[in-house]
Design an enzyme around this catalytic site. Sequence first.
Site, PDB file in Angstrom:
ATOM      1  N   LYS A   1     -13.795  -4.268   2.557  1.00 44.99           N
ATOM      2  CA  LYS A   1     -14.639  -3.091   2.297  1.00 44.99           C
ATOM      3  C   LYS A   1     -16.125  -3.329   2.608  1.00 44.99           C
ATOM      4  O   LYS A   1     -16.852  -2.395   2.915  1.00 44.99           O
ATOM      5  CB  LYS A   1     -14.484  -2.637   0.836  1.00 44.99           C
TER       6      LYS A   1
ATOM      7  N   SER B   1       0.822  -1.216   0.000  1.00 47.01           N
ATOM      8  CA  SER B   1       0.000   0.000   0.000  1.00 47.01           C
ATOM      9  C   SER B   1       0.857   1.267   0.000  1.00 47.01           C
ATOM     10  O   SER B   1       1.814   1.396   0.768  1.00 47.01           O
ATOM     11  CB  SER B   1      -0.914   0.014   1.234  1.00 47.01           C
TER      12      SER B   1
ATOM     13  N   TYR C   1      -2.417   0.285 -10.620  1.00 40.61           N
ATOM     14  CA  TYR C   1      -1.477   1.343 -10.997  1.00 40.61           C
ATOM     15  C   TYR C   1      -0.021   0.932 -10.782  1.00 40.61           C
ATOM     16  O   TYR C   1       0.898   1.659 -11.148  1.00 40.61           O
ATOM     17  CB  TYR C   1      -1.783   2.654 -10.260  1.00 40.61           C
TER      18      TYR C   1
ATOM     19  N   THR D   1     -15.820 -16.073 -11.891  1.00 39.25           N
ATOM     20  CA  THR D   1     -16.855 -16.732 -11.080  1.00 39.25           C
ATOM     21  C   THR D   1     -18.146 -15.935 -11.267  1.00 39.25           C
ATOM     22  O   THR D   1     -18.330 -14.867 -10.688  1.00 39.25           O
ATOM     23  CB  THR D   1     -16.436 -16.728  -9.594  1.00 39.25           C
TER      24      THR D   1
ATOM     25  N   GLY E   1      -4.787   3.041 -12.812  1.00 39.88           N
ATOM     26  CA  GLY E   1      -5.557   3.442 -11.634  1.00 39.88           C
ATOM     27  C   GLY E   1      -4.908   4.507 -10.759  1.00 39.88           C
ATOM     28  O   GLY E   1      -5.381   4.778  -9.654  1.00 39.88           O
TER      29      GLY E   1
ATOM     30  N   GLU F   1     -24.414   7.920   1.492  1.00 37.86           N
ATOM     31  CA  GLU F   1     -25.273   7.403   0.413  1.00 37.86           C
ATOM     32  C   GLU F   1     -24.549   6.408  -0.491  1.00 37.86           C
ATOM     33  O   GLU F   1     -25.087   5.359  -0.837  1.00 37.86           O
ATOM     34  CB  GLU F   1     -25.712   8.579  -0.473  1.00 37.86           C
TER      35      GLU F   1
ATOM     36  N   ASP G   1     -14.098   5.732  -3.236  1.00 35.69           N
ATOM     37  CA  ASP G   1     -13.638   5.097  -4.485  1.00 35.69           C
ATOM     38  C   ASP G   1     -14.471   5.594  -5.662  1.00 35.69           C
ATOM     39  O   ASP G   1     -13.952   5.798  -6.760  1.00 35.69           O
ATOM     40  CB  ASP G   1     -13.796   3.571  -4.405  1.00 35.69           C
TER      41      ASP G   1
ATOM     42  N   ALA H   1     -15.345  -8.985 -10.348  1.00 32.47           N
ATOM     43  CA  ALA H   1     -16.458  -8.771  -9.413  1.00 32.47           C
ATOM     44  C   ALA H   1     -15.882  -8.812  -8.006  1.00 32.47           C
ATOM     45  O   ALA H   1     -16.380  -9.501  -7.133  1.00 32.47           O
ATOM     46  CB  ALA H   1     -17.540  -9.835  -9.602  1.00 32.47           C
TER      47      ALA H   1
HETATM   48  P1  ATR Z   1     -12.133 -10.117  -3.490  1.00 41.01           P
HETATM   49  O1  ATR Z   1     -12.815 -10.967  -4.538  1.00 41.01           O
HETATM   50  O2  ATR Z   1     -11.692 -10.895  -2.283  1.00 41.01           O
HETATM   51  O3  ATR Z   1     -12.842  -8.853  -3.178  1.00 41.01           O
HETATM   52  P2  ATR Z   1     -10.398  -8.683  -5.195  1.00 41.01           P
HETATM   53  O4  ATR Z   1      -8.916  -8.650  -5.284  1.00 41.01           O
HETATM   54  O5  ATR Z   1     -11.132  -7.426  -4.956  1.00 41.01           O
HETATM   55  O6  ATR Z   1     -10.724  -9.741  -4.109  1.00 41.01           O
HETATM   56  O7  ATR Z   1     -10.998  -9.332  -6.511  1.00 41.01           O
HETATM   57  C1  ATR Z   1     -10.323 -10.210  -7.257  1.00 41.01           C
HETATM   58  C2  ATR Z   1     -10.969 -10.230  -8.640  1.00 41.01           C
HETATM   59  O8  ATR Z   1     -10.004 -10.680  -9.593  1.00 41.01           O
HETATM   60  C3  ATR Z   1     -12.138 -11.178  -8.737  1.00 41.01           C
HETATM   61  O9  ATR Z   1     -13.061 -10.685  -9.666  1.00 41.01           O
HETATM   62  C4  ATR Z   1     -11.458 -12.444  -9.258  1.00 41.01           C
HETATM   63  O10 ATR Z   1     -12.298 -13.341  -9.932  1.00 41.01           O
HETATM   64  P3  ATR Z   1     -13.042 -14.530  -9.136  1.00 41.01           P
HETATM   65  O11 ATR Z   1     -14.219 -13.895  -8.458  1.00 41.01           O
HETATM   66  O12 ATR Z   1     -13.404 -15.520 -10.175  1.00 41.01           O
HETATM   67  O13 ATR Z   1     -12.034 -15.069  -8.134  1.00 41.01           O
HETATM   68  C5  ATR Z   1     -10.496 -11.857 -10.229  1.00 41.01           C
HETATM   69  N1  ATR Z   1      -9.400 -12.763 -10.553  1.00 41.01           N
HETATM   70  C6  ATR Z   1      -8.354 -13.092  -9.769  1.00 41.01           C
HETATM   71  N2  ATR Z   1      -7.521 -13.954 -10.415  1.00 41.01           N
HETATM   72  C7  ATR Z   1      -8.065 -14.156 -11.650  1.00 41.01           C
HETATM   73  C8  ATR Z   1      -7.676 -14.927 -12.804  1.00 41.01           C
HETATM   74  N3  ATR Z   1      -6.555 -15.655 -12.821  1.00 41.01           N
HETATM   75  N4  ATR Z   1      -8.480 -14.883 -13.888  1.00 41.01           N
HETATM   76  C9  ATR Z   1      -9.607 -14.140 -13.886  1.00 41.01           C
HETATM   77  N5  ATR Z   1     -10.041 -13.396 -12.835  1.00 41.01           N
HETATM   78  C10 ATR Z   1      -9.277 -13.398 -11.739  1.00 41.01           C
END
Ligand code: ATR
Length: 268
Positions: free
Chosen positions: A66, A14, A215, A149, A236, A78, A102, A125
Amino acid sequence: MKKYLVIGNPIEHSFSPNLHNYWFKKHKLKDCFYEKMKIEENDLENIIDQVKNDEIQGVNVTVPFKRDIIPFLDTLDEVAKATMSVNTICKINNKIWGYNTDVSGFKESLNNQNYKKKKIFILGAGGVTPSVVFCFLNSAEKIYISNRTKKKAEEIKRLFSKKNQIEIVNWGEKKETCDIVVNTTSVGLKNNEKLDLDFMNYKGKDDVLFYDIIYNPEETDFLKKAKLRGNNIMNGKMMFLMQAQNAFKIWTGISPKIDDESIKLLSL
Ligand code: ATR
């Protein structure tokens, strides 16, 4: 001393302490200092208790807490309510407030442009995705969300009332060409990571913006490929600076300038 914190896991990388401590110094807030802290989910309550007891004056929240932090707060602004995502916390009139900066950070990084009739494609997501979706809700014609996912993309869609504006796309599936493609996944954080997606249908489209929330590194593979195709790119960095600027304003009443020095702090 007044203590400020960013909490998350992982947190090692960070840049928030560098930035906020630079601004504290610049504005001669000599009794303020900002630290990063790696925590586990069961530490959240204790952190908020310390805000209640005035041991901590302000908290930034990052991945993956978060949303998890919300049950411990008294009031949400809001935007935090709409996105169920909090990144800034402080105590006002004995109540613990949760804010989301954000959204404003992302919007301001795009110069508050109006995306009326525009089509947006969002990858991922995760924690920051609802904030990106929310930014476009009142203007865009269509918002596509695609996540490896699928269930997690569907959960984000459920958060918002204007559901027919949002369409979930299978991972890897192609849709019509959009005006902005935003990467909110964590893929690219490590230098050699690549998203396994084909955007060759965007070749030569110099009016399309590919935006990566990441970023550091400054140019992910997602952005490098977009540049080669002739698309516009943005990382970013400005969003990060602007969400921090808005958090600093909430805590101190001062809107610090984003000068060259503060931008440089993010490339150390
Ligand atoms: P969190 O899901 O715990 O909030 P994040 O870092 O904010 O963590 O989000 C990680 C994002 O990167 C998710 O959308 C994740 O996809 P999944 O929900 O399928 O896990 C995505 N991500 C991470 N590795 C990935 C990969 N190798 N290919 C595609 N998407 C990936």
